[in-house]
Design a protein around this motif. Sequence first.
Motif, mmCIF file in Angstrom:
data_model
loop_
_atom_site.group_PDB
_atom_site.id
_atom_site.type_symbol
_atom_site.label_atom_id
_atom_site.label_comp_id
_atom_site.label_asym_id
_atom_site.label_seq_id
_atom_site.Cartn_x
_atom_site.Cartn_y
_atom_site.Cartn_z
ATOM 1 N N ASN A 43 0.855 -1.258 0.026
ATOM 2 C CA ASN A 43 -0.004 0.095 0.151
ATOM 3 C C ASN A 43 0.883 1.295 0.020
ATOM 4 O O ASN A 43 0.540 2.097 -0.559
ATOM 5 C CB ASN A 43 -0.811 0.067 0.992
ATOM 6 N N ILE A 44 1.960 1.172 0.634
ATOM 7 C CA ILE A 44 2.981 2.479 0.905
ATOM 8 C C ILE A 44 3.287 2.566 -0.482
ATOM 9 O O ILE A 44 3.276 3.873 -1.187
ATOM 10 C CB ILE A 44 4.178 2.197 1.706
ATOM 11 N N VAL A 47 0.661 4.173 -2.839
ATOM 12 C CA VAL A 47 0.180 5.646 -2.464
ATOM 13 C C VAL A 47 1.410 6.515 -2.924
ATOM 14 O O VAL A 47 1.021 7.634 -3.437
ATOM 15 C CB VAL A 47 -0.181 5.731 -1.204
ATOM 16 N N ALA A 48 2.371 6.116 -2.710
ATOM 17 C CA ALA A 48 3.747 7.016 -2.917
ATOM 18 C C ALA A 48 4.138 7.043 -4.527
ATOM 19 O O ALA A 48 4.135 8.320 -4.908
ATOM 20 C CB ALA A 48 5.011 6.208 -2.373
ATOM 21 N N HIS A 51 0.974 9.481 -5.666
ATOM 22 C CA HIS A 51 1.245 10.807 -5.124
ATOM 23 C C HIS A 51 2.551 11.654 -5.991
ATOM 24 O O HIS A 51 2.263 12.885 -6.483
ATOM 25 C CB HIS A 51 1.739 10.851 -3.699
ATOM 26 N N LEU A 56 -4.473 9.749 -9.259
ATOM 27 C CA LEU A 56 -5.388 9.188 -8.001
ATOM 28 C C LEU A 56 -5.358 7.819 -7.860
ATOM 29 O O LEU A 56 -5.913 7.194 -7.101
ATOM 30 C CB LEU A 56 -6.828 9.822 -8.283
ATOM 31 N N ARG A 57 -5.368 7.027 -9.034
ATOM 32 C CA ARG A 57 -5.394 5.774 -9.032
ATOM 33 C C ARG A 57 -4.570 4.740 -8.049
ATOM 34 O O ARG A 57 -5.022 3.831 -7.551
ATOM 35 C CB ARG A 57 -5.022 5.042 -10.450
ATOM 36 N N GLN A 59 -4.193 5.763 -4.894
ATOM 37 C CA GLN A 59 -5.053 5.574 -3.767
ATOM 38 C C GLN A 59 -6.256 4.802 -3.812
ATOM 39 O O GLN A 59 -6.669 4.168 -2.774
ATOM 40 C CB GLN A 59 -5.547 7.196 -3.333
ATOM 41 N N ILE A 60 -7.001 4.919 -5.025
ATOM 42 C CA ILE A 60 -8.145 4.122 -5.334
ATOM 43 C C ILE A 60 -7.590 2.645 -5.193
ATOM 44 O O ILE A 60 -8.415 1.921 -4.274
ATOM 45 C CB ILE A 60 -8.663 4.445 -6.801
ATOM 46 N N ALA A 62 -5.259 1.168 -3.496
ATOM 47 C CA ALA A 62 -4.756 1.003 -2.029
ATOM 48 C C ALA A 62 -6.104 0.712 -1.159
ATOM 49 O O ALA A 62 -6.189 0.056 -0.204
ATOM 50 C CB ALA A 62 -3.954 2.081 -1.334
ATOM 51 N N ILE A 63 -7.256 1.646 -1.498
ATOM 52 C CA ILE A 63 -8.459 1.466 -0.858
ATOM 53 C C ILE A 63 -8.943 0.108 -1.099
ATOM 54 O O ILE A 63 -9.413 -0.869 -0.198
ATOM 55 C CB ILE A 63 -9.580 2.486 -1.187
ATOM 56 N N PHE A 64 -8.811 -0.524 -2.267
ATOM 57 C CA PHE A 64 -9.360 -1.711 -2.648
ATOM 58 C C PHE A 64 -8.593 -2.694 -1.798
ATOM 59 O O PHE A 64 -9.051 -3.881 -1.460
ATOM 60 C CB PHE A 64 -9.289 -2.047 -4.145
ATOM 61 N N THR A 65 -7.051 -2.533 -1.746
ATOM 62 C CA THR A 65 -6.253 -3.390 -1.297
ATOM 63 C C THR A 65 -6.661 -3.532 0.252
ATOM 64 O O THR A 65 -6.604 -4.798 0.851
ATOM 65 C CB THR A 65 -4.766 -2.865 -1.400
ATOM 66 N N ILE A 66 -7.082 -2.526 0.878
ATOM 67 C CA ILE A 66 -7.382 -2.407 2.440
ATOM 68 C C ILE A 66 -8.427 -3.304 2.660
ATOM 69 O O ILE A 66 -8.534 -4.412 3.367
ATOM 70 C CB ILE A 66 -7.518 -1.058 2.892
ATOM 71 N N THR A 67 -9.869 -3.306 1.667
ATOM 72 C CA THR A 67 -10.932 -3.985 1.757
ATOM 73 C C THR A 67 -10.342 -5.449 1.822
ATOM 74 O O THR A 67 -11.163 -6.251 2.542
ATOM 75 C CB THR A 67 -11.853 -3.503 0.803
#
Lengths: 100, 168
Positions: A43-44, A47-48, A51, A56-57, A59-60, A62-67
């Motif tokens: 995830n890091i 997001v890195a 950024h 934006l992709r 972060q999107i 990463a959200i799916f990965t967290i889920t």
Amino acid sequence: MVPLSWFIGLAVVLFMIGAAGVLTRKNIIIMLMSVELMLNSVNINLVAFGHYHGDLRGQIFAIFTITLAAAEVAVALGILISLVKQRRIFNSDELDSMKG
Amino acid sequence: MEQIFFIGFAVLAIVSALAVVSLRNPVHSALCLMVCLFQVACIFVLLRSPFLAVVQIFIYVGAVMVLFLFVVMILDIRKVMLGSLVGKRSGFVYAIMPLVTLEFLLVIFKGGLGKVASNIPSGEEVKVAVIGKELFTKYLFPFEVVSILLLVAMVGAIVLAKDRDEGA
């Protein structure tokens, strides 16, 4: 300003610690926690890169990965509870019922 | 200034991650993992992704870690801690892992990636509204797929953890 390579370096170190945990520990709970560490390091990275490219992709994704990680933990802990209830198994090397 | 913060977060994250894989008591490991995930959330803030940091704290530090701690408490900790700590072939892993890590770091910092990776970030802080809009328009299909997967995982976890005897 923090260079991008620092973030990737941190992610690599965390991933390797997690991989070492999965490969060496016998306790199934600790192995699951190590898998969580590896998912977090990825995830890091996502997001890195997102950024530093202004995208934006990252972060999107990463959200799916967290889920997915949350779903994975729920199912894995369910399996662990049922293993302990039925066969008193706590360690990964006792899981040999599929061995030929 | 930002670099000092990054180094602080990174050192704390690595130390707590090492503690996760090396401590004997699973409860201590879970608490160290909580610290590590919190540091990762701080790293997300440094990457100008406050929404993801909040999600990380809610889901990981909140939900997942409570789940871990509950399971450790339900199971018998003393029985879990019995037996040897690590497996048979762990010496090989301990020998090879630092080498692989060192190789990765060399590639990242000294290789060609170092030049590419040191450019100035073009991204500003992403607003939550933008993420929500993208998530519900462009990425609506993966969003729905993930929600169905969460539902399936929930049902599966309940079925797996349920007592077999009282069912049927």
